[in-house]
Design a protein around this motif. Structure first.
Motif, PDB file in Angstrom:
ATOM      1  N   ARG A 156       0.839  -1.197   0.000  1.00  0.00           N
ATOM      2  CA  ARG A 156       0.000   0.000   0.000  1.00  0.00           C
ATOM      3  C   ARG A 156       0.880   1.254   0.000  1.00  0.00           C
ATOM      4  NH1 ARG A 156      -5.213   0.761   1.685  1.00  0.00           N
ATOM      5  NH2 ARG A 156      -5.247  -1.287   2.645  1.00  0.00           N
ATOM      6  N   ILE A 157       1.904   1.251   0.844  1.00  0.00           N
ATOM      7  CA  ILE A 157       2.829   2.392   0.898  1.00  0.00           C
ATOM      8  C   ILE A 157       3.582   2.527  -0.417  1.00  0.00           C
ATOM      9  CG2 ILE A 157       4.937   3.243   2.016  1.00  0.00           C
ATOM     10  CD1 ILE A 157       3.865   1.911   4.605  1.00  0.00           C
ATOM     11  N   LYS A 213       3.306   5.773  -2.973  1.00  0.00           N
ATOM     12  CA  LYS A 213       4.455   6.574  -3.364  1.00  0.00           C
ATOM     13  C   LYS A 213       4.627   6.568  -4.879  1.00  0.00           C
ATOM     14  CE  LYS A 213       7.176   6.284   0.833  1.00  0.00           C
ATOM     15  NZ  LYS A 213       8.422   5.806   1.448  1.00  0.00           N
ATOM     16  N   LYS A 214       4.328   5.447  -5.516  1.00  0.00           N
ATOM     17  CA  LYS A 214       4.455   5.338  -6.963  1.00  0.00           C
ATOM     18  C   LYS A 214       3.443   6.237  -7.664  1.00  0.00           C
ATOM     19  CE  LYS A 214       4.841   1.874 -10.543  1.00  0.00           C
ATOM     20  NZ  LYS A 214       4.725   0.467 -10.888  1.00  0.00           N
ATOM     21  N   GLN A 215       2.239   6.346  -7.106  1.00  0.00           N
ATOM     22  CA  GLN A 215       1.210   7.209  -7.697  1.00  0.00           C
ATOM     23  C   GLN A 215       1.531   8.684  -7.514  1.00  0.00           C
ATOM     24  OE1 GLN A 215      -2.479   6.012  -5.945  1.00  0.00           O
ATOM     25  NE2 GLN A 215      -2.770   4.310  -7.367  1.00  0.00           N
TER      26      GLN A 215
END
Length: 140
Positions: A131-132, A136-138
């Motif tokens: 989820r983290i 961060k990728k988004q």
């Protein structure tokens, strides 16, 4: 979200099977040479359960805890995963056996309880890590 859950399933299976096999090896006082067989044995039973039971519960946990934010969501997600992980064993024993679980709890049940609890804990951890990572990728 479904892509993240499938990836969490794969990571959970890869990480949890050797840990559960090592745990069984220590309990049964087996040798290190029996570890691959114990890992294969646990994989035969655990991977389908993680796939058919763990992914829907993880999706349900995400939907239930969607209204919370931050540490509160993480805590309640952990509670849901651990509760369902342990209740799976209780339901399995009640369905397959005609005894009262709280008074006739034996060592065979302990194997399943510890394995289920560890797998649900690892699954929760993988889901939170992914989820983290996806958040961060988004953002980038």
């Amino acid at each position: 979200m479904f892509k993240r859950k499938i990836l969490a399933f794969i990571c959970t299976a890869i990480i949890s099977e050797p840990i559960i096999g090592l745990f069984f090896m220590l309990i049964e006082r087996s040798t290190i040479w029996e570890l691959p067989a114990l890992i294969a044995f646990t994989s035969i039973y655990a991977i389908p359960v993680i796939l058919l039971f763990g992914i829907p519960i993880s999706i349900l946990s995400a939907k239930m805890n969607n209204r919370f934010d931050g540490n509160k969501r993480v805590f309640f997600s952990l509670i849901v995963h651990l509760f369902v992980g342990t209740s799976f064993v209780v339901l399995l024993i009640l369905i397959l056996d005609s005894r009262f679980i709280f008074t006739n709890f034996n060592a065979f049940d302990s194997y399943f309880l510890v394995a289920s609890t560890l797998i649900s804990l690892i699954g929760w951890g993988m889901d939170e890590i992914l989820r983290i990572y996806f958040r961060k990728k988004q953002e980038t």
